[in-house]
Design a protein around this motif. Structure first.
Motif, PDB file in Angstrom:
ATOM      1  N   THR A 530      48.579  50.043  46.943  1.00 31.87           N
ATOM      2  CA  THR A 530      48.503  49.186  46.021  1.00 31.87           C
ATOM      3  C   THR A 530      47.489  48.350  45.787  1.00 31.87           C
ATOM      4  OG1 THR A 530      51.108  49.403  45.739  1.00 31.87           O
ATOM      5  CG2 THR A 530      49.832  47.891  44.240  1.00 31.87           C
ATOM      6  N   GLY A 531      46.721  48.538  44.555  1.00 30.84           N
ATOM      7  CA  GLY A 531      45.730  47.282  44.242  1.00 30.84           C
ATOM      8  C   GLY A 531      46.217  46.092  43.633  1.00 30.84           C
ATOM      9  N   TYR A 532      45.851  45.001  43.955  1.00 34.72           N
ATOM     10  CA  TYR A 532      46.124  43.684  43.024  1.00 34.72           C
ATOM     11  C   TYR A 532      45.007  42.815  42.948  1.00 34.72           C
ATOM     12  CZ  TYR A 532      50.945  44.564  44.825  1.00 34.72           C
ATOM     13  OH  TYR A 532      51.903  45.389  44.870  1.00 34.72           O
ATOM     14  N   ARG A 533      44.747  42.614  41.539  1.00 40.14           N
ATOM     15  CA  ARG A 533      43.548  42.145  40.969  1.00 40.14           C
ATOM     16  C   ARG A 533      43.675  40.502  40.960  1.00 40.14           C
ATOM     17  NH1 ARG A 533      39.397  43.825  36.208  1.00 40.14           N
ATOM     18  NH2 ARG A 533      39.879  45.744  37.051  1.00 40.14           N
ATOM     19  N   ALA A 534      42.902  39.735  41.932  1.00 40.84           N
ATOM     20  CA  ALA A 534      42.810  38.536  42.220  1.00 40.84           C
ATOM     21  C   ALA A 534      41.707  38.084  40.572  1.00 40.84           C
ATOM     22  CB  ALA A 534      42.420  38.084  43.092  1.00 40.84           C
ATOM     23  N   LYS A 535      42.208  36.748  40.263  1.00 39.48           N
ATOM     24  CA  LYS A 535      41.503  36.277  38.963  1.00 39.48           C
ATOM     25  C   LYS A 535      40.977  34.803  39.619  1.00 39.48           C
ATOM     26  CE  LYS A 535      43.957  39.345  35.995  1.00 39.48           C
ATOM     27  NZ  LYS A 535      44.828  39.303  34.768  1.00 39.48           N
ATOM     28  N   GLY A 536      39.924  34.667  38.741  1.00 37.04           N
ATOM     29  CA  GLY A 536      39.533  32.932  38.764  1.00 37.04           C
ATOM     30  C   GLY A 536      38.902  32.580  39.987  1.00 37.04           C
TER      31      GLY A 536
END
Length: 747
Positions: A530-536
């Protein structure tokens, strides 16, 4: 409508037409070739038989549009054309050519399809074909993704064959003979009586006839160049110090420039005091630019000294966390369903498999990394009322052309980009900030060329680094086998960050977040990535092997931990799990090369790792010794499957370079932020592997696959996990965070 809006709309229309599969207009337009960009500049008696072959009475020039970053791209492209054109490399000149949609990259879109490269199903192949359509219509001319050989394998050989057959047709027209009675050899058409008609003598006639498009490529048994050891075209110049790079550009009346911009990426300059700088020797002019200020002087050193003397009031706020603790916390907080970007791999029932099981759990970390090419980043720009000329090393010439046009107000066709040889890139030259800055400076002094060179400190402070990333794994084993694997990966989106700076909207999941992990050919019964998109987080860019550069470490290290928990042999269990025949042969080859089953002395360890990236299966075995002074890397064995090895010598060099790159960064390199600024600003704080640390590296290229793949990036991802696995075998200590020298010494 903005350029981005036009592209987005155009992409949608093309994609819809291709998916529909029956829109006649779309099919016809897709099949229609782009205009040959060489035709407009021809003099009388000259011929541009394809966009890749220009022949004049004075000589033969092969157009090699994929940029040369030191990886030998010009040479390998020339070989592919020359093989079919029937010339030797000492008979031709090479030229990267002008920016043109004719040089769009036919292979780059394949890694954008949500199908593993091992998937050759109808749906996978159809999707790849669909994704090629917008690449062609937009004319995306990019060097990257280890695509130079895959992109040119058919295309460049076909171009050479078209030119060859067209020259034969020209000879037939001149002599009245039948084309079937003619042959070619070493740059000439040979008549039945042995008379040689040099290609250069046939240029004028060839220019008057239509290219012969219906050609057959030669049988591999007749190849003269492909697969043979050869000396690259640039070796003599590079060995004698006579090779010129972008930084060597010299033009009459040229001014030299240096810049300072806000050390917090994207921040503004509120004000500056240039009073002292204006009085310094050699200073010509002070010019404000986007985010900072530049100095024009009579040499680079004086420009750099002067720009550092300017007092500047910077915007104190960064658009990302100011310190590393907050960066890591942002990644940790991203492991939520709301931040899920993709789940392309979800075999079996992982949740059930892990319920009540004695699970193996681990967390891994990979830091930001700078590109830091040895040649300082540079660009030279000359702006006049009627045209703009740009001399720079770049992997994105058409983006450079458009962005400079936007800055200077010229039509795009009036911006002429002269692509230069580069002293390294590793993804850095996929950005064009330095060109934009040079264009701003040159616009202020119209008619005078400006050569901008970034100081190492300015470059590293404003580099768009390799992504920071974190992974969490859970898995289970039973009966000596790996039975379940659940890997979550959190990182920011490379593609959104990078393409956003080019004004291109990117929708949907970013495959780079899980590249080198979700698509690995292992038949674990319960298997999820599973890929999780980190933001900021800090703005980032492609770095040699992109997402796989960190994911190879995450995925294979955790697999090694599971195999150890199962009590299985690391190589044998990988072979048992592998369900892709070419990949199995790669693992078998590296086992054979390293004599895997041979006993090792006390304190010595052997680790194996595998990663499939950019369509290329690559396996590595690292041997280390735990000495009183620290870990010594003794040997590395590498096997890679690329379908065809065009140049065995360059293949070996590329693989060895990738291993050194991967090992060196894994051991000792990272970029950290404090007060919103990158703390490492030169090689003293961002070190590379030293010559005395470099191990023996044995390389084997396999040619079993049906398709051709590149090898510039695939050796990088397995290097770090193979080293970490070897260190575990030698010391019993697991390394789960790079750089490794945080936890142990290396000699």
């Amino acid at each position: 409508m903005s350029r981005a809006g036009k592209i987005a709309r155009r992409t949608f229309l093309i994609g819809s037409a291709a998916i529909a599969g029956g829109v006649a207009f779309g099919v016809v337009m897709y099949k229609r070739p782009h205009e040959n960009p060489l035709l407009s500049g021809l003099a009388e008696g000259e011929a541009a038989l394809t966009p890749y072959v220009r022949i004049t009475p004075q000589g033969i020039t092969l157009i090699t549009p994929r940029a040369d970053l030191g990886q030998g791209a010009y040479n390998v492209q020339a070989v592919l054309i020359a093989e079919e054109l029937d010339v030797t490399l000492d008979q031709v000149a090479v030229d990267p050519g002008p920016p043109s949609p004719a040089y769009y990259n036919t292979a780059l879109s394949h890694d954008s399809a949500p199908f593993a490269s091992t998937d050759d199903s109808f749906m996978a192949e159809t999707t790849r074909a669909v994704l090629d359509a917008p690449m062609k219509f937009m004319g995306i001319q990019i060097t990257g993704g280890s695509t130079t050989v895959p992109d040119g394998w058919e295309k460049l050989r076909h171009a050479g064959a078209v030119a060859r057959e067209t020259l034969k047709a020209a000879a037939a027209s001149q002599t009245g003979m039948n084309t079937a009675d003619l042959r070619t050899e070493n740059g000439a058409v040979i008549l039945p009586d042995g008379t040689r008609l040099p290609y250069t003598d046939l240029a004028a006639t060839a220019a008057q006839i239509a290219p012969v498009e219906d050609v057959a490529l030669r049988d591999p048994v007749d190849w003269r160049l492909i697969g043979q050891d050869m000396q690259r075209l640039d070796i003599v110049a590079k060995s004698t110090g006579t090779q010129t790079y972008g930084i060597d550009t010299r033009l009459e009346g040229m001014l030299y420039a240096a810049v300072r911009t806000n050390p917090r990426q994207g921040g503004a300059m509120h004000s500056h005091d240039a009073a002292q700088a204006e009085t310094m020797r050699g200073v010509h002019r002070i010019v404000p630019i986007t985010g900072g200020v530049g100095v024009l002087a009579d040499n680079t050193w004086r420009a750099m000294q002067a720009v550092n003397a300017i007092g500047i009031d910077w915007d104190p706020n960064a658009s990302y966390p100011e310190n590393m603790e907050a960066h890591w916390q942002a990644l940790s907080d991203s492991f939520t369903e709301a931040n899920r970007d993709s789940r392309f791999r979800d075999d079996g029932d992982v949740d059930t498999a892990l319920q009540g099981a004695d699970t193996v759990q681990a967390e891994y970390r990979a830091p930001y990394l700078a590109h830091a090419p040895l040649e300082p980043v540079n660009a030279t720009v000359l702006v006049t009322d009627t045209r703009v000329d740009v001399w720079t090393g770049t992997q994105i010439p058409r983006f450079v052309q458009q962005n400079v046009a936007d800055i200077t107000g010229h039509d795009t066709d009036d911006v002429h980009v002269h692509v230069q040889m580069m002293g390294g890139s590793f993804g850095h030259r996929l950005e064009d900030t330095v060109v934009r800055q040079a264009a701003e400076l040159a616009l202020a002094v119209k008619g005078t060329p400006v050569n901008l060179t970034l100081s190492r400190e300015e470059d590293m402070a404003h580099d768009y680094p390799r992504q920071i990333a974190m992974a969490r794994g859970r898995g289970a084993v039973a009966n000596g086998q790996v039975t379940a694997c659940d890997l979550g990966i959190a990182m920011p989106s490379v593609i959104t960050s990078q393409m956003g700076r080019q004004g291109l909207p990117i929708a949907g999941p970013d495959l780079q977040i899980v590249a080198g992990a979700w698509d690995q050919p292992f038949a674990i019964p319960d298997y999820r990535v599973t890929g999780y998109r980190a933001k900021g987080l800090a703005p980032i860019s492609s770095w040699r092997s992109v997402g796989a550069s960190s994911n190879g470490f995450f995925h294979d290290s955790f697999l090694d931990e599971l195999i150890h928990a199962a009590g299985a042999d690391p190589l044998e269990e990988r072979l048992r799990l592998c369900n892709h025949a070419p990949s199995r042969k790669v693992l078998e080859a590296v086992g054979d090369m390293s004599n895997w089953d041979a006993p090792l002395p006390q304190g010595t360890g052997r680790g194996v790792a595998y990663c499939l990236s950019f369509g290329t299966p690559c396996a590595e075995v690292v041997e280390v010794t735990d000495t009183p002074g620290g870990i010594r890397i003794d040997k590395v064995f590498v096997a890679a499957e690329v379908g065809r090895v065009v140049d065995p010598v360059n293949f070996e060099n590329q693989v060895q370079g990738g291993v050194i790159w991967g090992l060196g960064h894994a051991i000792m390199a990272e970029i950290t932020y404090a007060d919103g600024q990158a703390e490492q600003q030169n090689f003293d704080s961002f070190p590379f592997m030293r010559l005395y640390q470099c191990p023996d590296i044995a390389v084997r290229g396999l040619e079993n696959a049906d398709t051709v793949h590149g090898v510039g990036e695939p050796p990088v991802p397995p290097a770090a996990p193979a080293l970490a696995n070897a260190i575990f075998a030698a010391t019993g200590k697991r390394l789960r965070e790079m750089p490794f020298n945080k936890y142990m010494d290396f000699i």
